[in-house]
Write a protein that holds these residues in place. Structure first.
Motif, PDB file in Angstrom:
ATOM      1  N   ASN A 168      22.852 -10.310 -32.100  1.00 25.05           N
ATOM      2  CA  ASN A 168      24.148  -9.649 -31.949  1.00 25.05           C
ATOM      3  C   ASN A 168      25.164 -10.564 -31.271  1.00 25.05           C
ATOM      4  O   ASN A 168      26.340 -10.600 -31.653  1.00 25.05           O
ATOM      5  CB  ASN A 168      23.988  -8.357 -31.141  1.00 25.05           C
ATOM      6  N   ARG A 169      24.702 -11.290 -30.265  1.00 26.81           N
ATOM      7  CA  ARG A 169      25.603 -12.213 -29.583  1.00 26.81           C
ATOM      8  C   ARG A 169      26.081 -13.313 -30.527  1.00 26.81           C
ATOM      9  O   ARG A 169      27.256 -13.669 -30.539  1.00 26.81           O
ATOM     10  CB  ARG A 169      24.906 -12.822 -28.369  1.00 26.81           C
ATOM     11  N   LYS A 170      25.167 -13.863 -31.282  1.00 22.99           N
ATOM     12  CA  LYS A 170      25.513 -14.909 -32.242  1.00 22.99           C
ATOM     13  C   LYS A 170      26.523 -14.382 -33.261  1.00 22.99           C
ATOM     14  O   LYS A 170      27.508 -15.051 -33.586  1.00 22.99           O
ATOM     15  CB  LYS A 170      24.247 -15.394 -32.957  1.00 22.99           C
ATOM     16  N   ALA A 171      26.287 -13.157 -33.752  1.00 22.74           N
ATOM     17  CA  ALA A 171      27.195 -12.554 -34.730  1.00 22.74           C
ATOM     18  C   ALA A 171      28.581 -12.335 -34.122  1.00 22.74           C
ATOM     19  O   ALA A 171      29.604 -12.536 -34.788  1.00 22.74           O
ATOM     20  CB  ALA A 171      26.620 -11.235 -35.238  1.00 22.74           C
ATOM     21  N   TYR A 172      28.602 -11.931 -32.861  1.00 23.99           N
ATOM     22  CA  TYR A 172      29.900 -11.734 -32.215  1.00 23.99           C
ATOM     23  C   TYR A 172      30.665 -13.043 -32.141  1.00 23.99           C
ATOM     24  O   TYR A 172      31.854 -13.108 -32.504  1.00 23.99           O
ATOM     25  CB  TYR A 172      29.728 -11.157 -30.809  1.00 23.99           C
ATOM     26  N   LEU A 173      30.009 -14.093 -31.682  1.00 22.22           N
ATOM     27  CA  LEU A 173      30.694 -15.373 -31.498  1.00 22.22           C
ATOM     28  C   LEU A 173      31.155 -15.972 -32.815  1.00 22.22           C
ATOM     29  O   LEU A 173      32.240 -16.559 -32.896  1.00 22.22           O
ATOM     30  CB  LEU A 173      29.769 -16.354 -30.771  1.00 22.22           C
ATOM     31  N   GLU A 174      30.358 -15.834 -33.853  1.00 15.84           N
ATOM     32  CA  GLU A 174      30.656 -16.504 -35.118  1.00 15.84           C
ATOM     33  C   GLU A 174      31.496 -15.665 -36.074  1.00 15.84           C
ATOM     34  O   GLU A 174      32.130 -16.224 -36.969  1.00 15.84           O
ATOM     35  CB  GLU A 174      29.349 -16.913 -35.800  1.00 15.84           C
ATOM     36  N   ILE A 176      32.710 -11.629 -35.356  1.00 21.63           N
ATOM     37  CA  ILE A 176      33.575 -10.574 -34.819  1.00 21.63           C
ATOM     38  C   ILE A 176      34.692 -11.155 -33.971  1.00 21.63           C
ATOM     39  O   ILE A 176      35.866 -10.782 -34.120  1.00 21.63           O
ATOM     40  CB  ILE A 176      32.740  -9.565 -34.010  1.00 21.63           C
ATOM     41  N   CYS A 177      34.352 -12.055 -33.071  1.00 23.96           N
ATOM     42  CA  CYS A 177      35.368 -12.667 -32.210  1.00 23.96           C
ATOM     43  C   CYS A 177      36.437 -13.368 -33.043  1.00 23.96           C
ATOM     44  O   CYS A 177      37.641 -13.235 -32.774  1.00 23.96           O
ATOM     45  CB  CYS A 177      34.693 -13.650 -31.253  1.00 23.96           C
ATOM     46  N   ILE A 178      36.007 -14.093 -34.051  1.00 23.50           N
ATOM     47  CA  ILE A 178      36.947 -14.822 -34.906  1.00 23.50           C
ATOM     48  C   ILE A 178      37.844 -13.865 -35.686  1.00 23.50           C
ATOM     49  O   ILE A 178      39.060 -14.083 -35.812  1.00 23.50           O
ATOM     50  CB  ILE A 178      36.180 -15.741 -35.872  1.00 23.50           C
ATOM     51  N   GLY A 344      24.858  -7.114 -22.061  1.00 26.97           N
ATOM     52  CA  GLY A 344      24.713  -7.982 -23.212  1.00 26.97           C
ATOM     53  C   GLY A 344      25.723  -7.654 -24.299  1.00 26.97           C
ATOM     54  O   GLY A 344      25.920  -8.442 -25.211  1.00 26.97           O
ATOM     55  N   GLN A 345      26.367  -6.491 -24.215  1.00 35.01           N
ATOM     56  CA  GLN A 345      27.388  -6.113 -25.188  1.00 35.01           C
ATOM     57  C   GLN A 345      28.662  -5.647 -24.484  1.00 35.01           C
ATOM     58  O   GLN A 345      29.164  -4.583 -24.778  1.00 35.01           O
ATOM     59  CB  GLN A 345      26.853  -5.007 -26.104  1.00 35.01           C
ATOM     60  N   PRO A 346      29.205  -6.402 -23.567  1.00 36.10           N
ATOM     61  CA  PRO A 346      30.446  -5.986 -22.914  1.00 36.10           C
ATOM     62  C   PRO A 346      31.646  -6.431 -23.731  1.00 36.10           C
ATOM     63  O   PRO A 346      32.505  -7.152 -23.251  1.00 36.10           O
ATOM     64  CB  PRO A 346      30.390  -6.708 -21.569  1.00 36.10           C
ATOM     65  N   LEU A 347      31.690  -6.036 -24.979  1.00 37.20           N
ATOM     66  CA  LEU A 347      32.684  -6.593 -25.889  1.00 37.20           C
ATOM     67  C   LEU A 347      33.715  -5.545 -26.275  1.00 37.20           C
ATOM     68  O   LEU A 347      33.388  -4.369 -26.389  1.00 37.20           O
ATOM     69  CB  LEU A 347      31.991  -7.104 -27.161  1.00 37.20           C
ATOM     70  N   PRO A 348      34.951  -5.969 -26.492  1.00 32.37           N
ATOM     71  CA  PRO A 348      35.949  -5.041 -27.016  1.00 32.37           C
ATOM     72  C   PRO A 348      35.565  -4.588 -28.417  1.00 32.37           C
ATOM     73  O   PRO A 348      34.962  -5.345 -29.182  1.00 32.37           O
ATOM     74  CB  PRO A 348      37.239  -5.881 -27.044  1.00 32.37           C
ATOM     75  N   LYS A 349      35.873  -3.366 -28.712  1.00 38.19           N
ATOM     76  CA  LYS A 349      35.475  -2.819 -30.016  1.00 38.19           C
ATOM     77  C   LYS A 349      36.199  -3.517 -31.152  1.00 38.19           C
ATOM     78  O   LYS A 349      37.399  -3.697 -31.125  1.00 38.19           O
ATOM     79  CB  LYS A 349      35.777  -1.316 -30.056  1.00 38.19           C
ATOM     80  N   ALA A 350      35.403  -3.936 -32.130  1.00 36.31           N
ATOM     81  CA  ALA A 350      36.011  -4.643 -33.258  1.00 36.31           C
ATOM     82  C   ALA A 350      36.311  -3.700 -34.412  1.00 36.31           C
ATOM     83  O   ALA A 350      35.760  -2.628 -34.509  1.00 36.31           O
ATOM     84  CB  ALA A 350      35.083  -5.740 -33.720  1.00 36.31           C
TER      85      ALA A 350
END
Length: 350
Positions: A168-174, A176-178, A344-350
């Motif tokens: 999930n972290r890898k997917a976020y960086l590569e 969702i974040c982009i 591990g998932q403190p991410l803004p909702k995409a």
């Protein structure tokens, strides 16, 4: 008297097409007049969203976010940040125990971000720190975590065992974040891709104080400032101050020169401050007529201080940026052993 400012022609800094998205989360423990938990989102190092545990609400910090995202988006940001508040406070207690600490002010910090250059992904980082030092890092290529000290090894092993979380972290960086970086840039294109030239002044508190070359009002944040003696770079007795945000979204930076007054007063124009920026490149000669008087420099310094006071809620975030730059930017994970460890998932909702 008017300052003599020479505009350099034909000098270009290539920063066009470079964009970044970063989130900084900070939990604080101890007797300090600062919110217990803050969450800040930055695009191109400029703040676009903010949350803290006092207001308990995520709010936009730019007009382009206000115009493009409605109540549902901000409600979701509030829910994510509110959920991470107790997690971060718990994390601080866990790490304090790891370091055998029971008193004092301590911070548990999280940074995640990605970058595009000419619309091509250049990397990403996922980092956790404690009291301004590296704690754990996530390597998206190996899907493993790197412990920066023995106190983080237990958490490293726990996170390494959770393959799904690592994916999930890898997917976020590569991905969702982009995706969200591109969306935010499209929202604020006129603002984020502007080129504002710096205003440059020479300041001096008194005749025995260092001479400060101060650039402000520039955008984007990338800037090069140097002192030259005759035609050569002069690095001795020079101190570079980190780039800081202004309240209006532009940036400021200073570089000081500590030499004996008679050295430059008896040799007019031997020293010069060179400022290179994509919005405009300037050189200011060091002589008495170009230095702001005591009263004028005090006014300018008061304005600068006023900008920083207006950004008081970013005080720890600026510290985080220093930690991030010192850490060379790429990679870190998290540190909590409780069942509530959702950081591990403190991410803004995409």
């Amino acid at each position: 008297m008017r300052s003599v400012v020479l505009l350099l022609l034909g000098v270009h800094l290539s920063y066009a097409g470079r964009h970044s998205l970063q989130y900084f989360y900070t939990g604080v423990s101890g007797d300090i007049n600062f919110p217990e938990f803050t969450a800040v989102g930055l695009v191109d190092e400029g703040q676009f969203m903010y949350f803290d545990s006092n207001i308990m609400k995520a709010v936009p910090k730019t007009e382009w976010m206000r115009q493009n995202e409605g109540a549902d988006y901000w409600d979701s940001q509030t829910q994510i940040a509110s959920g991470n508040h107790p997690v971060f406070i718990n994390n601080i207690q866990v790490v304090k125990e790891r370091f055998n600490q029971s008193t004092g002010v301590h911070t548990f910090q999280f940074m995640v971000g990605c970058e595009l250059v000419d619309d091509v992904t250049t990397g990403g980082y996922w980092q956790y720190g404690y009291d301004g030092e590296d704690l754990l890092s996530f390597d998206k290529n190996t899907l493993t975590n790197i412990a920066a000290n023995p106190q983080a090894v237990t958490t490293k092993n726990k996170w390494d065992a959770d393959r799904a979380q690592s994916e999930n972290r890898k997917a976020y960086l590569e991905n969702i974040c982009i995706e969200w970086l591109r969306k935010y840039v499209s929202y604020g294109k006129n603002t984020l891709e502007r080129k504002a030239a710096p205003e440059v002044s020479l300041l001096q508190k008194d005749s025995s104080s260092p001479v400060i070359c101060h650039a402000t009002g520039f955008y984007p944040s990338n800037i090069m400032m140097t002192w030259k003696k005759n035609q050569d770079d002069h690095n001795e007795d020079v101190e570079v101050i980190s780039t800081l945000p202004n309240a209006d979204g532009s940036f400021q930076k200073s570089i000081s020169l500590s030499v004996k007054p008679e050295e430059w007063k008896n040799n007019p124009d031997i020293y010069r401050c060179v400022v290179q920026h994509v919005g405009g490149e300037k050189v200011v000669l060091l002589n008495e007529k170009n230095i702001k008087s005591n009263s004028a420099s005090n006014n300018i310094i008061a304005i600068v201080v006023g900008c920083l006071v207006a950004l008081a809620a970013l005080a720890l975030i600026i510290g985080l940026i220093v930690w991030w730059k010192k850490s060379n930017g790429y990679g870190k994970a998290s540190t909590n052993d409780s069942d509530s460890e959702n950081s591990g998932q403190p991410l803004p909702k995409a």
